[in-house]
Design a protein around this motif. Structure first.
Motif, PDB file in Angstrom:
ATOM      1  N   SER A 186       3.152 -22.206  -5.375  1.00 54.84           N
ATOM      2  CA  SER A 186       4.076 -22.214  -4.250  1.00 54.84           C
ATOM      3  C   SER A 186       5.327 -21.420  -4.546  1.00 54.84           C
ATOM      4  CB  SER A 186       4.451 -23.656  -3.889  1.00 54.84           C
ATOM      5  OG  SER A 186       5.174 -24.257  -4.945  1.00 54.84           O
ATOM      6  N   VAL A 187       5.730 -21.306  -5.816  1.00 54.38           N
ATOM      7  CA  VAL A 187       6.945 -20.580  -6.157  1.00 54.38           C
ATOM      8  C   VAL A 187       6.645 -19.181  -6.662  1.00 54.38           C
ATOM      9  CG1 VAL A 187       8.163 -22.700  -6.706  1.00 54.38           C
ATOM     10  CG2 VAL A 187       6.960 -21.498  -8.527  1.00 54.38           C
ATOM     11  N   THR A 188       5.380 -18.752  -6.680  1.00 48.14           N
ATOM     12  CA  THR A 188       5.037 -17.413  -7.117  1.00 48.14           C
ATOM     13  C   THR A 188       5.569 -16.404  -6.108  1.00 48.14           C
ATOM     14  OG1 THR A 188       3.038 -18.213  -8.187  1.00 48.14           O
ATOM     15  CG2 THR A 188       3.156 -15.855  -7.704  1.00 48.14           C
ATOM     16  N   PRO A 189       6.249 -15.340  -6.566  1.00 46.95           N
ATOM     17  CA  PRO A 189       6.783 -14.361  -5.625  1.00 46.95           C
ATOM     18  C   PRO A 189       5.674 -13.747  -4.785  1.00 46.95           C
ATOM     19  CG  PRO A 189       7.679 -14.030  -7.843  1.00 46.95           C
ATOM     20  CD  PRO A 189       6.593 -15.052  -7.958  1.00 46.95           C
ATOM     21  N   ALA A 190       5.997 -13.518  -3.518  1.00 50.29           N
ATOM     22  CA  ALA A 190       5.011 -12.941  -2.607  1.00 50.29           C
ATOM     23  C   ALA A 190       4.709 -11.507  -3.006  1.00 50.29           C
ATOM     24  CB  ALA A 190       5.537 -13.009  -1.171  1.00 50.29           C
ATOM     25  N   LEU A 191       3.457 -11.119  -2.867  1.00 47.20           N
ATOM     26  CA  LEU A 191       3.052  -9.766  -3.204  1.00 47.20           C
ATOM     27  C   LEU A 191       3.448  -8.816  -2.078  1.00 47.20           C
ATOM     28  CD1 LEU A 191      -0.551 -10.430  -4.560  1.00 47.20           C
ATOM     29  CD2 LEU A 191       1.510 -10.083  -5.900  1.00 47.20           C
ATOM     30  N   THR A 192       3.751  -7.588  -2.443  1.00 50.39           N
ATOM     31  CA  THR A 192       3.980  -6.563  -1.435  1.00 50.39           C
ATOM     32  C   THR A 192       2.652  -6.183  -0.798  1.00 50.39           C
ATOM     33  OG1 THR A 192       3.728  -4.743  -3.010  1.00 50.39           O
ATOM     34  CG2 THR A 192       5.933  -5.690  -2.764  1.00 50.39           C
ATOM     35  N   GLU A 193       2.725  -5.438   0.284  1.00 47.26           N
ATOM     36  CA  GLU A 193       1.493  -5.047   0.981  1.00 47.26           C
ATOM     37  C   GLU A 193       0.607  -4.196   0.074  1.00 47.26           C
ATOM     38  OE1 GLU A 193       0.136  -2.732   5.099  1.00 47.26           O
ATOM     39  OE2 GLU A 193       2.256  -3.138   4.673  1.00 47.26           O
ATOM     40  N   ARG A 194       1.224  -3.310  -0.703  1.00 48.16           N
ATOM     41  CA  ARG A 194       0.449  -2.455  -1.605  1.00 48.16           C
ATOM     42  C   ARG A 194      -0.190  -3.281  -2.718  1.00 48.16           C
ATOM     43  NH1 ARG A 194       1.149   0.168  -6.420  1.00 48.16           N
ATOM     44  NH2 ARG A 194       0.085   2.175  -6.668  1.00 48.16           N
ATOM     45  N   GLU A 195       0.576  -4.229  -3.294  1.00 48.35           N
ATOM     46  CA  GLU A 195       0.039  -5.071  -4.360  1.00 48.35           C
ATOM     47  C   GLU A 195      -1.103  -5.952  -3.856  1.00 48.35           C
ATOM     48  OE1 GLU A 195       4.154  -5.612  -7.003  1.00 48.35           O
ATOM     49  OE2 GLU A 195       3.580  -7.094  -5.499  1.00 48.35           O
ATOM     50  N   SER A 197      -3.072  -5.289  -1.367  1.00 52.46           N
ATOM     51  CA  SER A 197      -4.231  -4.432  -1.111  1.00 52.46           C
ATOM     52  C   SER A 197      -4.971  -4.103  -2.406  1.00 52.46           C
ATOM     53  CB  SER A 197      -3.759  -3.143  -0.428  1.00 52.46           C
ATOM     54  OG  SER A 197      -4.834  -2.249  -0.252  1.00 52.46           O
ATOM     55  N   ARG A 198      -4.221  -3.809  -3.471  1.00 53.87           N
ATOM     56  CA  ARG A 198      -4.857  -3.507  -4.755  1.00 53.87           C
ATOM     57  C   ARG A 198      -5.569  -4.737  -5.315  1.00 53.87           C
ATOM     58  NH1 ARG A 198      -4.443   0.500  -7.902  1.00 53.87           N
ATOM     59  NH2 ARG A 198      -4.354  -0.773  -9.792  1.00 53.87           N
ATOM     60  N   LEU A 199      -4.936  -5.899  -5.166  1.00 50.34           N
ATOM     61  CA  LEU A 199      -5.551  -7.126  -5.658  1.00 50.34           C
ATOM     62  C   LEU A 199      -6.866  -7.403  -4.927  1.00 50.34           C
ATOM     63  CD1 LEU A 199      -5.410  -9.637  -7.455  1.00 50.34           C
ATOM     64  CD2 LEU A 199      -4.044 -10.752  -5.673  1.00 50.34           C
ATOM     65  N   ASP A 200      -6.893  -7.157  -3.627  1.00 47.13           N
ATOM     66  CA  ASP A 200      -8.127  -7.365  -2.854  1.00 47.13           C
ATOM     67  C   ASP A 200      -9.235  -6.426  -3.336  1.00 47.13           C
ATOM     68  OD1 ASP A 200      -7.008  -9.356  -1.350  1.00 47.13           O
ATOM     69  OD2 ASP A 200      -6.423  -8.042   0.308  1.00 47.13           O
ATOM     70  N   LYS A 201      -8.878  -5.200  -3.667  1.00 44.97           N
ATOM     71  CA  LYS A 201      -9.876  -4.249  -4.157  1.00 44.97           C
ATOM     72  C   LYS A 201     -10.489  -4.730  -5.472  1.00 44.97           C
ATOM     73  CE  LYS A 201      -7.895  -0.090  -2.029  1.00 44.97           C
ATOM     74  NZ  LYS A 201      -7.276   1.229  -2.291  1.00 44.97           N
ATOM     75  N   PHE A 202      -9.634  -5.234  -6.366  1.00 47.51           N
ATOM     76  CA  PHE A 202     -10.140  -5.750  -7.640  1.00 47.51           C
ATOM     77  C   PHE A 202     -11.031  -6.965  -7.423  1.00 47.51           C
ATOM     78  CE2 PHE A 202      -6.916  -3.108  -9.634  1.00 47.51           C
ATOM     79  CZ  PHE A 202      -7.481  -2.804 -10.858  1.00 47.51           C
ATOM     80  N   ILE A 224      -3.381  -2.874 -13.550  1.00 49.87           N
ATOM     81  CA  ILE A 224      -4.223  -3.997 -13.143  1.00 49.87           C
ATOM     82  C   ILE A 224      -3.325  -5.148 -12.693  1.00 49.87           C
ATOM     83  CG2 ILE A 224      -6.032  -5.601 -13.878  1.00 49.87           C
ATOM     84  CD1 ILE A 224      -6.768  -3.628 -16.074  1.00 49.87           C
ATOM     85  N   PRO A 225      -3.581  -5.743 -11.537  1.00 47.48           N
ATOM     86  CA  PRO A 225      -2.786  -6.909 -11.117  1.00 47.48           C
ATOM     87  C   PRO A 225      -2.878  -8.028 -12.149  1.00 47.48           C
ATOM     88  CG  PRO A 225      -4.107  -6.079  -9.287  1.00 47.48           C
ATOM     89  CD  PRO A 225      -4.568  -5.349 -10.511  1.00 47.48           C
ATOM     90  N   LYS A 226      -1.791  -8.738 -12.304  1.00 43.14           N
ATOM     91  CA  LYS A 226      -1.716  -9.779 -13.341  1.00 43.14           C
ATOM     92  C   LYS A 226      -2.794 -10.840 -13.171  1.00 43.14           C
ATOM     93  CE  LYS A 226       1.516 -13.200 -15.246  1.00 43.14           C
ATOM     94  NZ  LYS A 226       2.852 -13.800 -15.123  1.00 43.14           N
TER      95      LYS A 226
END
Length: 496
Positions: A186-195, A197-202, A224-226
């Motif tokens: 719940s406290v994890t920072p929100a991803l940007t639109e680009r991040e 999108s990259r996470l979805d690809k992975f 690579i996304p964390k």
């Protein structure tokens, strides 16, 4: 006269059908005419249209033109139909229908608003509960770490916690405990639109039954996304197979194999043949980076086992100073598979369950071994691999920036003086840990990233700070007195 007769014969038609008629044209502008539905539009005494219509034969062009001119008339029929429709529309029916539409729309809006308010209240209540749980996470973690010293009830609680913490290779970050994981999410920072999108690809690539490693390398080259880095590193290093169904069995087998090595070899660390190796490892571990992580006794214990087992199993090189730094990125990345902390360097490793720590230790050992398999000549006698790479770096810089190369030569600066550590530690001492991890994303995406691509990264540093290098006149004092060249200090503070 003969010509007039011939002209009449020319325009005389033998067929009965001609294009165009005096009937309405139906198609793009009008729907098919149905006498049952549109009875009000039919004038009294008129007959419904029927097709096809038999026309009288036309003998001359003038007669043909006069009979077909209405087919190209654009306005008369439309105006007539609209006027008839307007006269027959029931105003009350129209108003009643419009009123019903407005009422239905208002009801739907109220329902959506009520549902959103209800969901928002539930989220606030859940967040309040999780906050109260998270405030006591020190007590939760302590109860896990002290489980061995408690009674049978504490042992049972610890075992259940460890089972929940056990991860699967095809999943992302499993929770340490359900309450803490939900709170951290719940406290994890929100991803940007680009991040995002990259996470979805992975995720899409890793979700398949057989991961396309070539495609994974292409995606990973730019970082690579964390959340998916642990599984991506294990795949790119060759530790895990591309087939999803084989990963769990591979993990179990390799982890079991590693701890069989520990049981077989680790007790010999104080033997006369191995005590020098163990003593050197024990000395070098406190020199690692980051400082907070290396000072934790649990981390020291894990690193000592990893390095000692590797040295015993690789007698051609044994343990060499610098190898200790290469464990750290793998260790930190694989910890992130079990926690959501942003600053892993400050995380209390001993708070993790013992089974989780064993998994991290075994995975770090095998991935480090895969890395060293490609650069082992860096650590054999006289370290010929590093000598060769430093010479290649010198030749590369002389070709891409001859001015910098001549400047270093004029001031009697040997590449081995500053680049030896760059090759020995893979820039671990020159850049922050998070930058090293990002750099290793690209290294593992290259076929020979740690042995070949690394040279170009080092050359890029020299070219990037060429202005400062050309202005520098006193290299020797910085290299020998400070034990850190001008390049190292520039990199350290500008890599961010």
């Amino acid at each position: 006269m003969a010509s007039d007769g011939g002209r009449k014969q020319f325009w005389k038609r033998s067929g009965a059908k001609v294009p165009g008629s005096i009937q309405h044209v139906y198609g793009a502008q009008h729907p098919p005419f149905d006498p049952l539905l549109h009875g009000t539009l039919i004038k009294p005494g008129s007959k419904p249209p029927t097709t096809p219509v038999k026309l009288k034969k036309v003998s001359t062009f003038q007669e043909f033109e006069s009979n077909t001119s209405d087919a190209w008339d654009l306005g008369d029929d439309d105006d007539e139909l609209l006027a008839i429709a307007a006269e027959n529309l029931n105003t009350e029916v129209v108003m009643e229908t419009a009123h019903k539409v407005i009422q239905n729309h208002s009801k739907l809006q109220e329902q959506h608003k009520f549902q959103e308010e209800h969901l928002q209240e539930e989220k606030q209540e859940e967040f309040a509960q999780l906050t109260s749980v998270a405030c006591g996470d020190n007590r939760l973690v302590k109860s896990v770490s002290e489980g061995h010293a408690s009674g049978s009830l504490d042992n049972a609680s610890e075992n259940s916690s460890m089972q929940r913490s056990q991860s699967l290779p095809q999943t992302s970050i499993p929770p340490l405990t359900s309450g803490m994981a939900d709170y951290n999410t719940s406290v994890t920072p929100a991803l940007t639109e680009r991040e995002a999108s990259r996470l979805d690809k992975f995720k899409q690539l890793l979700a398949g039954p057989n991961t396309d490693l070539d495609e994974l390398r292409k995606l990973s080259w730019s970082g690579i996304p964390k959340r998916v880095r642990p599984i991506a590193w294990k795949l790119l290093s060759g530790y895990l197979p591309a087939n999803v169904d084989r990963r769990e069995s591979t993990l179990q087998r390799k982890r079991k194999e590693y701890f069989a090595f520990v049981e077989q070899y680790y007790d010999s660390r104080n033997d006369e043949n191995h005590q020098d190796t163990y003593r050197q490892i024990h000395i070098d571990i406190p020199r690692m980076s980051p400082e907070v992580l290396r000072l934790q006794p649990k981390v020291t214990e894990i690193f000592e086992r990893i390095l000692f087992i590797w040295a015993i199993r690789h007698p051609a090189s044994g343990y060499v100073q610098g190898i200790n730094d290469l464990v750290t990125p793998f260790f930190v990345v694989f910890i992130c598979e079990y926690i959501e902390e942003e600053e892993v360097e400050n995380f209390d490793v001993s708070s993790l369950p013992e089974e989780v720590l064993q998994n991290i230790e075994a995975d770090s050992y095998w991935c480090m071994s895969k890395l060293l398999d490609g650069i082992q000549d860096n650590y054999t006698f006289a370290q010929p691999g590093i000598q060769k790479k430093v010479k290649m770096l010198e030749e590369l810089v002389s070709r891409i920036d001859e001015q910098v190369h001549r400047h270093l030569d004029q001031h009697e600066v040997k590449y081995l003086q500053f680049a030896f550590r760059w090759m020995n530690n893979l820039l671990m001492r020159e850049v922050p840990l998070r930058c090293t991890i990002r750099l290793w994303d690209t290294y593992q995406s290259e076929p020979e990233g740690f042995s070949h691509f690394h040279l170009y990264v080092c050359a890029a540093f020299l070219v990037r700070w060429r202005k400062e290098i050309l202005e520098e006149k006193d290299f020797q004092s910085k290299i020998f007195n400070s034990r850190c060249s001008v390049f190292d200090s520039r990199v350290r503070y500008t890599i961010y």
